[in-house]
Motif scaffolding. Structure first.
Motif, PDB file in Angstrom:
ATOM      1  N   PRO A  55      48.392 -25.756 -20.802  1.00 31.36           N
ATOM      2  CA  PRO A  55      49.326 -25.737 -19.577  1.00 31.36           C
ATOM      3  C   PRO A  55      50.692 -25.026 -19.974  1.00 31.36           C
ATOM      4  CG  PRO A  55      49.034 -28.012 -20.823  1.00 31.36           C
ATOM      5  CD  PRO A  55      48.039 -26.765 -21.440  1.00 31.36           C
ATOM      6  N   ILE A  56      51.365 -24.357 -19.519  1.00 31.65           N
ATOM      7  CA  ILE A  56      52.887 -23.645 -19.604  1.00 31.65           C
ATOM      8  C   ILE A  56      53.523 -23.931 -18.734  1.00 31.65           C
ATOM      9  CG2 ILE A  56      53.761 -21.671 -20.647  1.00 31.65           C
ATOM     10  CD1 ILE A  56      51.786 -22.573 -22.601  1.00 31.65           C
ATOM     11  N   THR A  79      44.080 -20.779 -32.231  1.00 34.76           N
ATOM     12  CA  THR A  79      44.340 -21.499 -30.921  1.00 34.76           C
ATOM     13  C   THR A  79      44.613 -20.492 -29.914  1.00 34.76           C
ATOM     14  OG1 THR A  79      46.640 -21.257 -31.294  1.00 34.76           O
ATOM     15  CG2 THR A  79      45.887 -23.001 -32.476  1.00 34.76           C
ATOM     16  N   GLY A  80      44.272 -21.125 -28.796  1.00 30.89           N
ATOM     17  CA  GLY A  80      44.530 -20.637 -27.300  1.00 30.89           C
ATOM     18  C   GLY A  80      45.781 -19.740 -27.334  1.00 30.89           C
ATOM     19  N   MET A 218      47.333 -32.468 -22.516  1.00 28.23           N
ATOM     20  CA  MET A 218      46.626 -32.347 -21.173  1.00 28.23           C
ATOM     21  C   MET A 218      44.984 -31.883 -21.435  1.00 28.23           C
ATOM     22  SD  MET A 218      48.833 -31.055 -18.258  1.00 28.23           S
ATOM     23  CE  MET A 218      50.283 -31.998 -17.766  1.00 28.23           C
TER      24      MET A 218
HETATM   25  C1  FAD Z   1      53.152 -29.546 -18.519  1.00 26.59           C
HETATM   26  C2  FAD Z   1      53.147 -28.951 -19.899  1.00 26.59           C
HETATM   27  C3  FAD Z   1      54.093 -27.824 -19.794  1.00 26.59           C
HETATM   28  C4  FAD Z   1      54.111 -27.111 -21.104  1.00 26.59           C
HETATM   29  N1  FAD Z   1      54.819 -25.857 -21.358  1.00 26.59           N
HETATM   30  C5  FAD Z   1      54.871 -25.219 -22.453  1.00 26.59           C
HETATM   31  C6  FAD Z   1      55.988 -24.332 -22.442  1.00 26.59           C
HETATM   32  O1  FAD Z   1      56.434 -23.768 -21.416  1.00 26.59           O
HETATM   33  N2  FAD Z   1      55.854 -23.417 -23.416  1.00 26.59           N
HETATM   34  C7  FAD Z   1      54.903 -23.985 -24.610  1.00 26.59           C
HETATM   35  O2  FAD Z   1      55.002 -23.180 -25.625  1.00 26.59           O
HETATM   36  N3  FAD Z   1      54.233 -25.050 -24.626  1.00 26.59           N
HETATM   37  C8  FAD Z   1      54.241 -25.608 -23.514  1.00 26.59           C
HETATM   38  N4  FAD Z   1      53.414 -26.769 -23.391  1.00 26.59           N
HETATM   39  C9  FAD Z   1      52.534 -27.296 -24.547  1.00 26.59           C
HETATM   40  C10 FAD Z   1      51.309 -26.467 -24.564  1.00 26.59           C
HETATM   41  O3  FAD Z   1      50.540 -26.808 -23.510  1.00 26.59           O
HETATM   42  C11 FAD Z   1      50.482 -26.612 -25.775  1.00 26.59           C
HETATM   43  O4  FAD Z   1      51.299 -26.272 -26.942  1.00 26.59           O
HETATM   44  C12 FAD Z   1      49.281 -25.719 -25.803  1.00 26.59           C
HETATM   45  O5  FAD Z   1      48.320 -26.059 -24.741  1.00 26.59           O
HETATM   46  C13 FAD Z   1      48.237 -25.840 -27.148  1.00 26.59           C
HETATM   47  O6  FAD Z   1      47.483 -24.970 -26.846  1.00 26.59           O
HETATM   48  P1  FAD Z   1      46.746 -24.215 -28.271  1.00 26.59           P
HETATM   49  O7  FAD Z   1      45.773 -23.450 -27.666  1.00 26.59           O
HETATM   50  O8  FAD Z   1      47.834 -23.220 -28.847  1.00 26.59           O
HETATM   51  O9  FAD Z   1      46.521 -25.420 -29.385  1.00 26.59           O
HETATM   52  P2  FAD Z   1      45.108 -26.235 -29.417  1.00 26.59           P
HETATM   53  O10 FAD Z   1      45.434 -27.081 -30.521  1.00 26.59           O
HETATM   54  O11 FAD Z   1      44.124 -25.039 -29.694  1.00 26.59           O
HETATM   55  O12 FAD Z   1      44.801 -27.134 -28.065  1.00 26.59           O
HETATM   56  C14 FAD Z   1      43.687 -27.894 -28.118  1.00 26.59           C
HETATM   57  C15 FAD Z   1      43.877 -28.726 -26.864  1.00 26.59           C
HETATM   58  O13 FAD Z   1      44.847 -29.459 -26.772  1.00 26.59           O
HETATM   59  C16 FAD Z   1      45.712 -29.077 -25.806  1.00 26.59           C
HETATM   60  N5  FAD Z   1      47.100 -29.163 -26.146  1.00 26.59           N
HETATM   61  C17 FAD Z   1      47.594 -28.959 -27.486  1.00 26.59           C
HETATM   62  N6  FAD Z   1      48.883 -29.338 -27.593  1.00 26.59           N
HETATM   63  C18 FAD Z   1      49.157 -29.647 -26.616  1.00 26.59           C
HETATM   64  C19 FAD Z   1      50.587 -29.973 -25.878  1.00 26.59           C
HETATM   65  N7  FAD Z   1      51.641 -30.141 -26.614  1.00 26.59           N
HETATM   66  N8  FAD Z   1      50.522 -30.507 -24.498  1.00 26.59           N
HETATM   67  C20 FAD Z   1      49.609 -30.351 -23.807  1.00 26.59           C
HETATM   68  N9  FAD Z   1      48.440 -29.941 -24.140  1.00 26.59           N
HETATM   69  C21 FAD Z   1      48.284 -29.654 -25.621  1.00 26.59           C
HETATM   70  C22 FAD Z   1      45.497 -27.925 -25.302  1.00 26.59           C
HETATM   71  O14 FAD Z   1      45.758 -27.535 -23.906  1.00 26.59           O
HETATM   72  C23 FAD Z   1      43.940 -27.825 -25.372  1.00 26.59           C
HETATM   73  O15 FAD Z   1      43.095 -28.342 -24.439  1.00 26.59           O
HETATM   74  C24 FAD Z   1      53.518 -27.632 -22.207  1.00 26.59           C
HETATM   75  C25 FAD Z   1      52.630 -28.707 -22.062  1.00 26.59           C
HETATM   76  C26 FAD Z   1      52.573 -29.294 -20.787  1.00 26.59           C
HETATM   77  C27 FAD Z   1      51.872 -30.603 -20.744  1.00 26.59           C
END
Ligand code: FAD
Ligand code: FES
Length: 260
Positions: A55-56, A79-80, A218
């Motif tokens: 989610p972003i 990471t993703g 999420m």
């Molecule tokens: C509503 C919402 C809006 C967001 N907006 C932004 C944004 O504008 N910019 C930004 O940099 N980040 C944002 N984030 C955080 C971002 O979603 C996480 O940093 C990202 O999913 C991490 O994924 P990854 O592949 O880097 O990490 P990984 O560690 O590989 O992720 C593993 C799993 O955990 C989930 N996850 C890990 N950290 C988070 C987190 N903090 N929040 C939600 N899910 C997470 C991932 O979606 C994935 O399913 C937002 C989160 C939410 C819920």
């Protein structure tokens, strides 16, 4: 509520704007037309071992060109988000959106409003600043390196706080409010939980309404798995417990509705 769709969006541009922070413009078929400030999209990776989308938040929405700007932090190796940062223009990205509720712009129209962002909670405040018709004061908190701050200047006065004191107030966004004697009738905020907790307490003390965007962890992103629930004051219609789903009921909540 806006209609969510899954689309294959094409990357228009991608640039690194600070250490590990990337800005990506995506061309969409329908998502930009339906989108509102404070909503988010979920991006799917190309790596089959990572099933869940990331989610972003929407940093900017260009309905005319059908484009969305996302500003995100790369969270680590493998990471993703690291995969997204390596994608070039014209590459397709599976995108689901727009998701979530967004900030209630009409509730604070014409009032003095603080738009507060901390770290990676700053991007969604940019489109909010653009669309909100109010007397806006932006208060942005960073660890050290700044990003996006100059882009807010077109929409009102911008106050900065940095943990290392390299720009603006040394400390956090609450220190910036105190140091500059700032006042408001309402608050919109997005950032890490300790920051949101402090803002909620401040709003209670001042007796002003405050909406916070919670960027919880999420999974499905569409309300089905309960992987993102937060504690709420009221009983949720869907789960019948004191829970709210951040992805579906939020990510924006009135601060008094949720436990932080
Ligand atoms: C509503 C919402 C809006 C967001 N907006 C932004 C944004 O504008 N910019 C930004 O940099 N980040 C944002 N984030 C955080 C971002 O979603 C996480 O940093 C990202 O999913 C991490 O994924 P990854 O592949 O880097 O990490 P990984 O560690 O590989 O992720 C593993 C799993 O955990 C989930 N996850 C890990 N950290 C988070 C987190 N903090 N929040 C939600 N899910 C997470 C991932 O979606 C994935 O399913 C937002 C989160 C939410 C819920
Ligand atoms: S992430 Fe599945 S219900 Fe919110």
């Amino acid at each position: 509520m806006s209609k969510k769709v899954k689309e294959s969006c094409s990357i228009v541009s991608q640039e690194c704007i600070a250490t590990d922070i990337y800005s990506m413009w995506l061309k969409t078929e329908n998502i930009a037309q339906e989108a509102a400030p404070g909503q988010f999209v979920s991006l799917y990776t190309r790596d089959g071992s990572k099933l869940l989308p990331r989610p972003i938040s929407l940093c900017e929405i260009d309905k005319e060109k059908g484009m969305l700007r996302l500003v995100y932090r790369v969270t680590g190796k493998g990471t993703g988000t690291e995969e997204f940062s390596r994608l070039h223009a014209r590459v397709p990205v599976e995108t689901l959106g727009p998701l979530g509720n967004g900030f209630p712009l009409d509730e604070v129209k014409g009032k003095r409003v603080f738009l507060m962002g901390g770290g990676i909670g700053i991007p969604p405040m940019l489109e909010t600043a653009k669309q909100l018709d109010a007397d806006k004061t932006m208060i942005l908190g960073y660890r050290d390196e700044l990003f996006l701050n100059t882009e807010f200047e077109a929409y009102g006065k911008v106050y900065l706080a940095t943990e290392d004191g390299s720009a603006g107030t040394k400390g956090n966004v609450m220190d910036a409010i105190r140091e500059n004697g700032l006042e408001a009738d309402a608050i919109f905020a997005c950032g890490p939980t300790p920051m949101l907790r402090a803002i909620k307490a401040y709003a209670l003390e001042k007796g002003i309404p405050c909406w916070i965007s919670m960027e919880e962890r999420m999974a499905c992103g569409v309300g089905a798995c309960l992987g993102c629930v937060c504690q709420s004051k009221d009983v949720d219609e869907h789960s019948k417990v004191h829970n709210k789903r951040v992805c579906k009921d939020g990510p924006v909540f009135l601060s008094t509705e949720v436990e932080l």
